[in-house]
Design a protein around this motif. Structure first.
Motif, PDB file in Angstrom:
ATOM      1  N   ALA A 151       0.831  -1.208   0.000  1.00  0.00           N
ATOM      2  CA  ALA A 151       0.000   0.000   0.000  1.00  0.00           C
ATOM      3  C   ALA A 151       0.867   1.260   0.000  1.00  0.00           C
ATOM      4  CB  ALA A 151      -0.940  -0.008   1.200  1.00  0.00           C
ATOM      5  N   MET A 152       1.990   1.207   0.743  1.00  0.00           N
ATOM      6  CA  MET A 152       2.916   2.360   0.781  1.00  0.00           C
ATOM      7  C   MET A 152       3.627   2.489  -0.569  1.00  0.00           C
ATOM      8  SD  MET A 152       2.991   3.571   3.999  1.00  0.00           S
ATOM      9  CE  MET A 152       4.578   4.173   4.496  1.00  0.00           C
ATOM     10  N   ALA A 153       4.084   1.362  -1.099  1.00  0.00           N
ATOM     11  CA  ALA A 153       4.874   1.384  -2.341  1.00  0.00           C
ATOM     12  C   ALA A 153       4.042   1.904  -3.514  1.00  0.00           C
ATOM     13  CB  ALA A 153       5.410  -0.017  -2.635  1.00  0.00           C
ATOM     14  N   ILE A 154       2.775   1.514  -3.550  1.00  0.00           N
ATOM     15  CA  ILE A 154       1.931   1.867  -4.694  1.00  0.00           C
ATOM     16  C   ILE A 154       1.604   3.367  -4.696  1.00  0.00           C
ATOM     17  CG2 ILE A 154      -0.445   1.518  -3.853  1.00  0.00           C
ATOM     18  CD1 ILE A 154      -0.886  -0.312  -6.259  1.00  0.00           C
ATOM     19  N   THR A 155       1.717   3.989  -3.533  1.00  0.00           N
ATOM     20  CA  THR A 155       1.391   5.410  -3.450  1.00  0.00           C
ATOM     21  C   THR A 155       2.655   6.272  -3.323  1.00  0.00           C
ATOM     22  OG1 THR A 155       0.989   5.068  -1.091  1.00  0.00           O
ATOM     23  CG2 THR A 155      -0.946   5.144  -2.499  1.00  0.00           C
ATOM     24  N   SER A 156       3.824   5.688  -3.631  1.00  0.00           N
ATOM     25  CA  SER A 156       5.070   6.469  -3.605  1.00  0.00           C
ATOM     26  C   SER A 156       5.897   6.057  -4.830  1.00  0.00           C
ATOM     27  CB  SER A 156       5.844   6.171  -2.319  1.00  0.00           C
ATOM     28  OG  SER A 156       6.115   4.792  -2.249  1.00  0.00           O
ATOM     29  N   TYR A 204      -3.522  -6.438  -7.264  1.00  0.00           N
ATOM     30  CA  TYR A 204      -2.085  -6.559  -7.548  1.00  0.00           C
ATOM     31  C   TYR A 204      -1.756  -6.206  -8.999  1.00  0.00           C
ATOM     32  CZ  TYR A 204      -0.752  -8.794  -3.146  1.00  0.00           C
ATOM     33  OH  TYR A 204      -0.469  -9.047  -1.818  1.00  0.00           O
ATOM     34  N   VAL A 205      -2.701  -6.447  -9.888  1.00  0.00           N
ATOM     35  CA  VAL A 205      -2.420  -6.301 -11.325  1.00  0.00           C
ATOM     36  C   VAL A 205      -2.685  -4.870 -11.811  1.00  0.00           C
ATOM     37  CG1 VAL A 205      -3.293  -7.042 -13.580  1.00  0.00           C
ATOM     38  CG2 VAL A 205      -2.654  -8.752 -11.882  1.00  0.00           C
ATOM     39  N   ILE A 206      -3.679  -4.211 -11.219  1.00  0.00           N
ATOM     40  CA  ILE A 206      -3.984  -2.829 -11.622  1.00  0.00           C
ATOM     41  C   ILE A 206      -3.069  -1.920 -10.803  1.00  0.00           C
ATOM     42  CG2 ILE A 206      -5.808  -1.092 -11.869  1.00  0.00           C
ATOM     43  CD1 ILE A 206      -7.848  -3.352 -11.857  1.00  0.00           C
ATOM     44  N   ARG A 207      -1.926  -1.571 -11.378  1.00  0.00           N
ATOM     45  CA  ARG A 207      -0.894  -0.845 -10.608  1.00  0.00           C
ATOM     46  C   ARG A 207      -0.451   0.412 -11.340  1.00  0.00           C
ATOM     47  NH1 ARG A 207       4.211  -4.086  -9.860  1.00  0.00           N
ATOM     48  NH2 ARG A 207       5.572  -2.331 -10.296  1.00  0.00           N
ATOM     49  N   ILE A 208      -0.541   1.524 -10.668  1.00  0.00           N
ATOM     50  CA  ILE A 208      -0.183   2.810 -11.276  1.00  0.00           C
ATOM     51  C   ILE A 208       1.278   2.806 -11.769  1.00  0.00           C
ATOM     52  CG2 ILE A 208       0.449   3.888  -9.043  1.00  0.00           C
ATOM     53  CD1 ILE A 208      -1.016   6.458 -10.237  1.00  0.00           C
ATOM     54  N   HIS A 255      -7.122  12.903 -18.135  1.00  0.00           N
ATOM     55  CA  HIS A 255      -8.368  12.379 -18.716  1.00  0.00           C
ATOM     56  C   HIS A 255      -8.778  11.042 -18.095  1.00  0.00           C
ATOM     57  CE1 HIS A 255      -7.551  15.506 -21.569  1.00  0.00           C
ATOM     58  NE2 HIS A 255      -6.379  14.959 -21.818  1.00  0.00           N
ATOM     59  N   GLY A 256      -8.042  10.619 -17.102  1.00  0.00           N
ATOM     60  CA  GLY A 256      -8.366   9.332 -16.462  1.00  0.00           C
ATOM     61  C   GLY A 256      -7.248   8.332 -16.669  1.00  0.00           C
ATOM     62  N   LYS A 257      -7.531   7.085 -16.324  1.00  0.00           N
ATOM     63  CA  LYS A 257      -6.509   6.033 -16.424  1.00  0.00           C
ATOM     64  C   LYS A 257      -6.329   5.594 -17.876  1.00  0.00           C
ATOM     65  CE  LYS A 257      -7.095   3.818 -11.877  1.00  0.00           C
ATOM     66  NZ  LYS A 257      -7.814   4.878 -11.169  1.00  0.00           N
ATOM     67  N   VAL A 258      -5.059   5.399 -18.256  1.00  0.00           N
ATOM     68  CA  VAL A 258      -4.766   4.879 -19.594  1.00  0.00           C
ATOM     69  C   VAL A 258      -4.019   3.556 -19.421  1.00  0.00           C
ATOM     70  CG1 VAL A 258      -3.509   5.263 -21.748  1.00  0.00           C
ATOM     71  CG2 VAL A 258      -4.679   7.170 -20.637  1.00  0.00           C
ATOM     72  N   GLY A 259      -4.607   2.487 -19.959  1.00  0.00           N
ATOM     73  CA  GLY A 259      -4.040   1.152 -19.785  1.00  0.00           C
ATOM     74  C   GLY A 259      -2.731   0.980 -20.523  1.00  0.00           C
ATOM     75  N   LEU A 260      -1.805   0.228 -19.927  1.00  0.00           N
ATOM     76  CA  LEU A 260      -0.495  -0.012 -20.537  1.00  0.00           C
ATOM     77  C   LEU A 260      -0.318  -1.466 -20.983  1.00  0.00           C
ATOM     78  CD1 LEU A 260       1.712   1.991 -17.982  1.00  0.00           C
ATOM     79  CD2 LEU A 260       0.974   2.724 -20.269  1.00  0.00           C
ATOM     80  N   ILE A 271      -6.644  -1.209 -17.525  1.00  0.00           N
ATOM     81  CA  ILE A 271      -5.246  -1.572 -17.825  1.00  0.00           C
ATOM     82  C   ILE A 271      -5.066  -1.901 -19.312  1.00  0.00           C
ATOM     83  CG2 ILE A 271      -4.619  -2.258 -15.483  1.00  0.00           C
ATOM     84  CD1 ILE A 271      -5.042  -5.218 -16.348  1.00  0.00           C
ATOM     85  N   GLY A 272      -6.119  -1.727 -20.109  1.00  0.00           N
ATOM     86  CA  GLY A 272      -5.988  -1.898 -21.565  1.00  0.00           C
ATOM     87  C   GLY A 272      -6.609  -3.162 -22.128  1.00  0.00           C
ATOM     88  N   ILE A 273      -7.225  -3.969 -21.262  1.00  0.00           N
ATOM     89  CA  ILE A 273      -7.826  -5.226 -21.750  1.00  0.00           C
ATOM     90  C   ILE A 273      -9.314  -4.978 -22.016  1.00  0.00           C
ATOM     91  CG2 ILE A 273      -8.276  -7.649 -21.183  1.00  0.00           C
ATOM     92  CD1 ILE A 273      -5.652  -7.696 -19.700  1.00  0.00           C
ATOM     93  N   LYS A 274      -9.620  -4.863 -23.317  1.00  0.00           N
ATOM     94  CA  LYS A 274     -10.979  -4.442 -23.708  1.00  0.00           C
ATOM     95  C   LYS A 274     -11.716  -5.466 -24.570  1.00  0.00           C
ATOM     96  CE  LYS A 274      -9.595   0.329 -23.303  1.00  0.00           C
ATOM     97  NZ  LYS A 274      -9.311   1.610 -23.883  1.00  0.00           N
ATOM     98  N   ASP A 275     -10.964  -6.441 -25.101  1.00  0.00           N
ATOM     99  CA  ASP A 275     -11.583  -7.465 -25.954  1.00  0.00           C
ATOM    100  C   ASP A 275     -12.127  -8.571 -25.041  1.00  0.00           C
ATOM    101  OD1 ASP A 275     -12.323  -9.116 -27.968  1.00  0.00           O
ATOM    102  OD2 ASP A 275     -10.299  -9.605 -28.663  1.00  0.00           O
ATOM    103  N   VAL A 276     -13.163  -8.197 -24.301  1.00  0.00           N
ATOM    104  CA  VAL A 276     -13.626  -9.034 -23.196  1.00  0.00           C
ATOM    105  C   VAL A 276     -15.021  -9.587 -23.493  1.00  0.00           C
ATOM    106  CG1 VAL A 276     -14.309  -8.904 -20.766  1.00  0.00           C
ATOM    107  CG2 VAL A 276     -12.240  -7.755 -21.515  1.00  0.00           C
ATOM    108  N   HIS A 277     -15.199 -10.899 -23.261  1.00  0.00           N
ATOM    109  CA  HIS A 277     -16.483 -11.551 -23.538  1.00  0.00           C
ATOM    110  C   HIS A 277     -16.942 -12.321 -22.304  1.00  0.00           C
ATOM    111  CE1 HIS A 277     -15.573 -10.619 -27.709  1.00  0.00           C
ATOM    112  NE2 HIS A 277     -14.346 -11.004 -27.417  1.00  0.00           N
ATOM    113  N   PHE A 278     -18.188 -12.098 -21.936  1.00  0.00           N
ATOM    114  CA  PHE A 278     -18.736 -12.742 -20.735  1.00  0.00           C
ATOM    115  C   PHE A 278     -19.669 -13.896 -21.125  1.00  0.00           C
ATOM    116  CE2 PHE A 278     -17.376  -8.694 -19.131  1.00  0.00           C
ATOM    117  CZ  PHE A 278     -16.960  -8.959 -17.838  1.00  0.00           C
TER     118      PHE A 278
END
Ligand SMILES: Cc1cc2nc3c(=O)[nH]c(=O)nc-3n(C[C@H](O)[C@H](O)[C@H](O)COP(=O)(O)O)c2cc1C
Length: 206
Positions: free
Chosen positions: A54-59, A105-109, A118-123, A161-168
């Motif tokens: 939590a500390m590492a992700i915000t520093s 863990y996977v969605i990490r700034i 403009h908001g989050k941009v997936g990498l 995080i950029g994963i948009k080709d998603v099917h449910f």
């Protein structure tokens, strides 16, 4: 080679209807040179988010810091896949805690997304993603007597995080006996195998 990451996030592990359907459909597709990496998020749990992370992700902590070890491992595992399968039950109208933890863990700034005015941009590179959602009741359409926070949440979280080709693929009414289960599984099987074939045809063509 087609590298598939299969995440199983429910308490029934390999006995889950969603898991069985996912593995059977992948096997039936007879994918040339497939490499499947499985991660069972309940059977082999990842640790809860602790203060260090939590500390590492915000520093401005370097990516190779020990605090990011789990995050790096899970992100690299995802990066090294061409296709993603997520098997998830609905737990209290949304994703189970095990899958939420994986997302945390996977969605990490500055690693899997950038924060912009403009908001989050997936990498992460986009890839075909197949999500099997099992529910005891119904969560889609007119039969649904409960709100579905799982589908919109997971779609939004992965898109960040950029994963948009998603099917449910819903597997619903699983508490209503064997007949209801077979019906749900067969409906989902048809849809899933069609989408998987289409994705494989596109990847072979390109
Ligand atoms: C803690 C918990 C919460 C649940 N919450 C819901 C729910 O909100 N809606 C629902 O339809 N089913 C709910 N269920 C039922 C499960 O979704 C269902 O049994 C499960 O998805 C079975 O699928 P599987 O065999 O693929 O694992 C819940 C089950 C558990 C254990």
């Amino acid at each position: 080679m087609t590298r598939i990451l299969l995440l199983n996030s429910g308490p029934h592990s390999e006995a889950s209807h969603g898991y069985k359907l996912a593995t059977e459909t992948i096997a039936a597709a007879q994918i040339d040179n497939a490499r499947i990496i499985e991660r069972d998020l309940v059977h082999s749990p990842i640790p809860p988010i602790g203060r260090e992370y939590a500390m590492a992700i915000t520093s401005h902590t370097p990516h190779d810091d020990q605090a990011f070890a789990w995050s790096e491992r899970l992100i690299v595992e995802l990066e090294q896949s061409d296709m993603l399968f997520i098997v998830t039950p609905m737990h209290n109208f949304t994703v189970p805690a095990s899958l939420k933890l994986w997302l945390d863990y996977v969605i990490r700034i500055n690693r899997s997304f950038n924060s912009t005015p403009h908001g989050k941009v997936g990498l992460m590179q986009d890839r075909p993603t197949f999500i099997l959602v099992s529910s005891g009741g119904f969560h889609v359409g007119e039969r649904a007597k409960q709100l579905d926070f799982l589908t919109p949440y997971l779609r939004y979280a992965l898109a960040s995080i950029g994963i948009k080709d998603v099917h449910f693929f819903p597997l619903e009414g699983l508490v209503f006996g064997p007949e209801a289960v077979s019906k749900a599984v067969e409906e989902a099987r048809l849809q899933l195998s069609a989408k998987l074939s289409a994705a494989l045809a596109t990847s072979t063509a390109s």
